[in-house]
Design an enzyme around this catalytic site. Structure first.
Site, short mmCIF file in Angstrom:
data_model
loop_
_atom_site.label_atom_id
_atom_site.label_comp_id
_atom_site.label_asym_id
_atom_site.label_seq_id
_atom_site.Cartn_x
_atom_site.Cartn_y
_atom_site.Cartn_z
N ARG A 304 -49.20 19.41 3.25
CA ARG A 304 -48.38 18.39 2.59
C ARG A 304 -48.11 17.22 3.54
O ARG A 304 -48.01 16.06 3.11
CB ARG A 304 -47.08 18.97 2.02
CG ARG A 304 -46.34 17.99 1.11
CD ARG A 304 -45.17 18.64 0.37
NE ARG A 304 -45.54 19.28 -0.88
CZ ARG A 304 -45.69 18.65 -2.05
NH1 ARG A 304 -45.49 17.34 -2.15
NH2 ARG A 304 -46.05 19.31 -3.14
N GLU A 712 -36.56 17.32 -4.17
CA GLU A 712 -36.78 16.96 -2.77
C GLU A 712 -36.72 15.46 -2.48
O GLU A 712 -36.25 15.07 -1.41
CB GLU A 712 -38.14 17.51 -2.32
CG GLU A 712 -38.19 19.01 -2.31
CD GLU A 712 -39.61 19.53 -2.16
OE1 GLU A 712 -40.38 19.42 -3.13
OE2 GLU A 712 -39.93 20.05 -1.08
#
Ligand code: LUZ
Ligand code: MOS
Length: 759
Positions: A304, A712
């Site tokens: 990521r 997030e």
């Protein structure tokens, strides 16, 4: 719709694992763990401990009936040490006692002798020694090696990024209760019920259908219970299995801080180049990730990081190299943002540094390089439906990006004791698990004879309001009152093969699975209603609990005969219609080929912008974050209160990471910042004024009810505060050329205020 847990939370009536009534005979588990960072266990003397009244037994690796292995992606993590220990906090044994106090006392009576080995605490050193979790990965587009000649300004630098302690209010906890015929029920404070089920089954040598995992709720998780809850559920399960009694583990805060991994610290090298008109042409970046002693989720996290190397910018020539290095710290793990915050901080540092060496301001360079629809990311996904320019313009309209900078320059000219700084920030965050396989979810609905409804999904509640959102989804689809719907604890016997509640995708995935289940039941109900009302089923409508016939506007025809929801349900039951349904969802259209590191991994992107202002006391180095102004893309707003909760909480948690929270380790690898007094997190007096503008639109079919993921993304807004503070420091000390390092605590700010070189 209000959070369904509001009243029980405020009154202290919500049940967490440590609140559950004890089953008679319950044993309490205290972990015996390593006090050295690397070495071999020579001898364990536990005679005195075992003879203490109330100590039931002490369990070691050799007692494990199944496989002593809790690693999921990589099998490199024993539950209990096999002779070797690799970090301080590495579990060696489990003390089963009649009370936690007896267990803690017994622990202090165990003597362990070790042969110490050299330990590695620096990911660059680990890389030199070839201590890698996996071979390095590279994401690349364009031709980075030849682009520098076309640039007018090229800089190289290093960035240092600290970790972050999760500090969920509820520490890691699990309670295992034996059932008949060898079955085990395990209550776990986990984001990943199925993963816990799988690993518990492996450790005990059982098949998964002998292990039932139940998750009522967590008292916070933030990623810390995506993978690391496994160990504690296994410990409770093992203790219970071997003793044939209920066994419970609830970590003390002190143990939790020592044993569990944090957000990954990174050390980063980069080279960036731009033209005289501010266009970034090349970016070459190498991330050294401190993975800790075992893989945990580190490989997914560095992946990521690589995806988010360019944040919200289009950079035609980019190479991102990700090195996941094995050190002798607790295994680092998922934490809100999952590797992307480190990537985003790095590219922002590079652009901020470029601005300092050019005629552009930081915000001008940000704006010039924003991505546009049609741009291809360095991993091959084409940007579509990007709202980033719209949001940037809205931020500018509302809060005047350039004008604010000028006002602050004026303020700083006439004030010496206090200096102000401001920074703007764009965010692009990809929504979907980067492991394609995880983008699936299931749900189960029962409609009972009295018209009440029970729903279950594979998503877990950690305080984010998932359960509230799921009730809202069901109530909206059935068009009945929220009060008629009850959501059950997440349980592997109701919904199987759950993906972790993570990646900001839980409401989308589980909400759509729930939608799939609800639509099956609605279809059957409409068939029955059509027969009762003597109308074709496609003319039937259920609206606010009333079942009737559609008028020409698609609304309920009040002149036609209707019946109540409850009446339709009982009639359906009497006609032997199935009032239960299982639903399933898999995100369509996503793919990724890791051989070429290209594909379309994300269902969509979350976008947002912010502007942060700080005031610095140049005598003390202390500062306040005055305001965080946000324009955030929420898609079609589904629940304002829940979205606001995630936005505000994420911002404050992000500020903690960038400005306050500093993990300190002693030279031997022991965590020194192991209490609330030594590890500072934001409190209410630190919390800035937040002006949050939710940008709403209808263009996101991939989100549940066209909303956008909110878990997030807001954390990233904390990053802008660090640059605002850096600007304030530079206003006082223009010669400050200190390293881009996070966190920038008051102590560091003070040193930067009075430093004269890059020392
Ligand atoms: N967890 C995970 C995550 O397993 N995969 C992901 O891509 C992810 N992204 C964000 C947070 N948790
Ligand atoms: Mo997460 S970092 O979405 O568990």
């Amino acid at each position: 719709m209000k959070n369904i847990d509001l009243y029980s939370h405020v009154r202290g009536e919500s049940i967490y694992i440590d609140d559950m009534p004890l089953v008679a005979g319950t044993l309490h588990i205290v972990i015996l763990y390593s006090s050295i960072a690397n070495g071999i266990i020579l001898n364990i003397d536990d005679k005195d401990a075992k003879s203490i009244d109330g100590v039931h037994s002490i369990i070691y690796a050799r007692d494990i009936p199944g496989v002593n292995q809790i690693g999921n992606i990589f099998p490199d993590e024993p539950l209990l040490a096999n002779n070797e220990v690799h970090f301080i906090g590495n579990a060696i044994g489990l003390i089963l006692a009649e009370s936690p106090e007896i267990g803690i006392h017994a622990r202090s009576c165990v003597k362990i002798e070790y042969e110490e080995k050299p330990a590695v605490f620096d990911p660059r050193e680990a890389y030199e020694k070839d201590f890698l979790i996996q071979p390095p990965r590279t994401f690349e587009n364009g031709d980075v090696d030849t682009i520098w000649d076309s640039c007018d300004l090229v800089i190289e630098d290093t960035v240092e990024i600290g970790g972050q302690e999760h500090l969920y209010l509820e520490t890691q906890a699990s309670y295992a209760i034996p059932q008949e015929a060898g079955k085990l029920l395990v209550h776990s404070s986990t984001q990943s019920p199925t993963l816990v089920q799988k690993i518990v089954a492996r450790v005990l040598g059982l098949s998964m259908n002998f292990v039932e995992i139940d998750v009522k709720r967590m008292g916070g998780a933030f990623g810390g219970k995506e993978d690391q809850a496994n160990a504690y559920a296994c410990m409770a399960a093992l203790g219970s299995y071997l003793s044939n009694k209920p066994a419970k583990i609830v970590l003390s805060r002190h143990d939790d801080m020592h044993l569990t991994g944090k957000r990954h610290p990174y050390s980063v090298d980069y080279k960036i180049g731009m033209t005289n008109n501010g266009k970034i042409l090349g970016y070459d970046v190498t991330f050294y990730q401190d993975a800790g002693a075992s893989a945990d989720l580190s490989t997914a996290i560095i992946e990521r990081t690589l995806f988010h190397a360019a944040n919200a910018y289009y950079i035609p020539n980019l190479r991102a190299l990700g090195i996941s290095a094995r050190t002798n710290f607790h295994p680092h793990t998922a934490f809100r943002g999952f590797g992307a915050p480190q990537a985003v901080f790095t590219i922002e540092s590079a652009i901020h540094k470029l601005a300092g060496k050019s005629q552009f301001t930081y915000s001008q360079l940000q704006e010039i390089n924003l991505m546009k629809d049609g741009d291809e990311t360095h991993y091959g996904q084409i940007m579509e439906n990007s709202t980033i320019s719209t949001l940037w313009n809205k931020l500018d309209d509302k809060f005047s990006i350039r004008q604010k900078e000028i006002e602050i320059e004026e303020y700083n000219k006439t004030n010496s004791r206090y200096k102000k700084g401001v920074a703007a920030f764009p965010l692009c965050f990809g929504i979907s698990f980067t492991k394609i396989m995880l983008n699936q979810a299931g749900a189960l609905i029962h409609v009972y004879q009295d018209g009440s409804v029970a729903i279950s999904t594979g998503g877990t509640e950690m305080g984010q309001g998932l359960q509230t959102r799921m009730v809202q989804v069901a109530a909206t689809l059935f068009s009945i009152s929220y009060e008629k719907i009850k959501i059950e604890a997440t349980n592997t016997t109701r919904v199987a093969n759950t993906s972790p509640s993570a990646a900001s995708a839980t409401a989308d995935l589980n909400g759509k699975a729930l939608e799939n289940a609800a639509n099956k039941i609605i279809k059957r109900l409409k068939t029955k209603a059509g027969l009762i009302l003597n109308q074709p089923e496609d003319q039937i409508i259920i609206k606010n609990g009333i079942v009737g016939v559609m008028d020409s506007n698609g609304e309920l025809d009040r002149d036609h005969k209707t019946l109540e929801w409850d009446e339709l349900i009982i009639q359906s039951y009497l006609s032997r219609i199935d009032l239960s349904a299982h639903g399933f969802y898999q995100t369509p259209g996503i793919h990724f080929d890791s051989n070429i590191e290209k594909g379309h991994p994300f269902a969509y992107y979350s976008f947002g912008t912010c502007q942060t202002e700080v005031t610095l006391d140049t005598l003390r180095g202390t500062f306040i974050v005055d305001t965080v102004n946000v324009v955030h893309d929420v898609g079609k707003l589904m629940n304002r209160e829940l979205d606001l909760g995630q936005l505000e909480g994420g911002i404050v948690q992000g500020l903690g990471w960038t400005l306050m929270e500093e993990l300190k380790y002693l030279d031997d690898g022991r965590l020194a910042s192991n209490t609330f007094s030594a590890y500072k997190i934001p409190d209410i007096s630190f919390t800035p004024e937040m002006n949050i503008d939710m940008y709403e639109h209808d263009d996101n079919p991939m989100g549940i009810f066209r909303s956008k993921a909110i878990g997030e993304p807001p954390l990233f807004y904390g990053i802008s505060a660090l640059f605002a503070l850096k600007n304030a420091i530079s206003a006082f000390n223009p010669s400050n050329d200190s390293t881009y390092r996070l966190p920038l605590t008051p102590e560091r700010a003070l040193m930067d205020l009075y430093r004269s070189d890059n020392s």
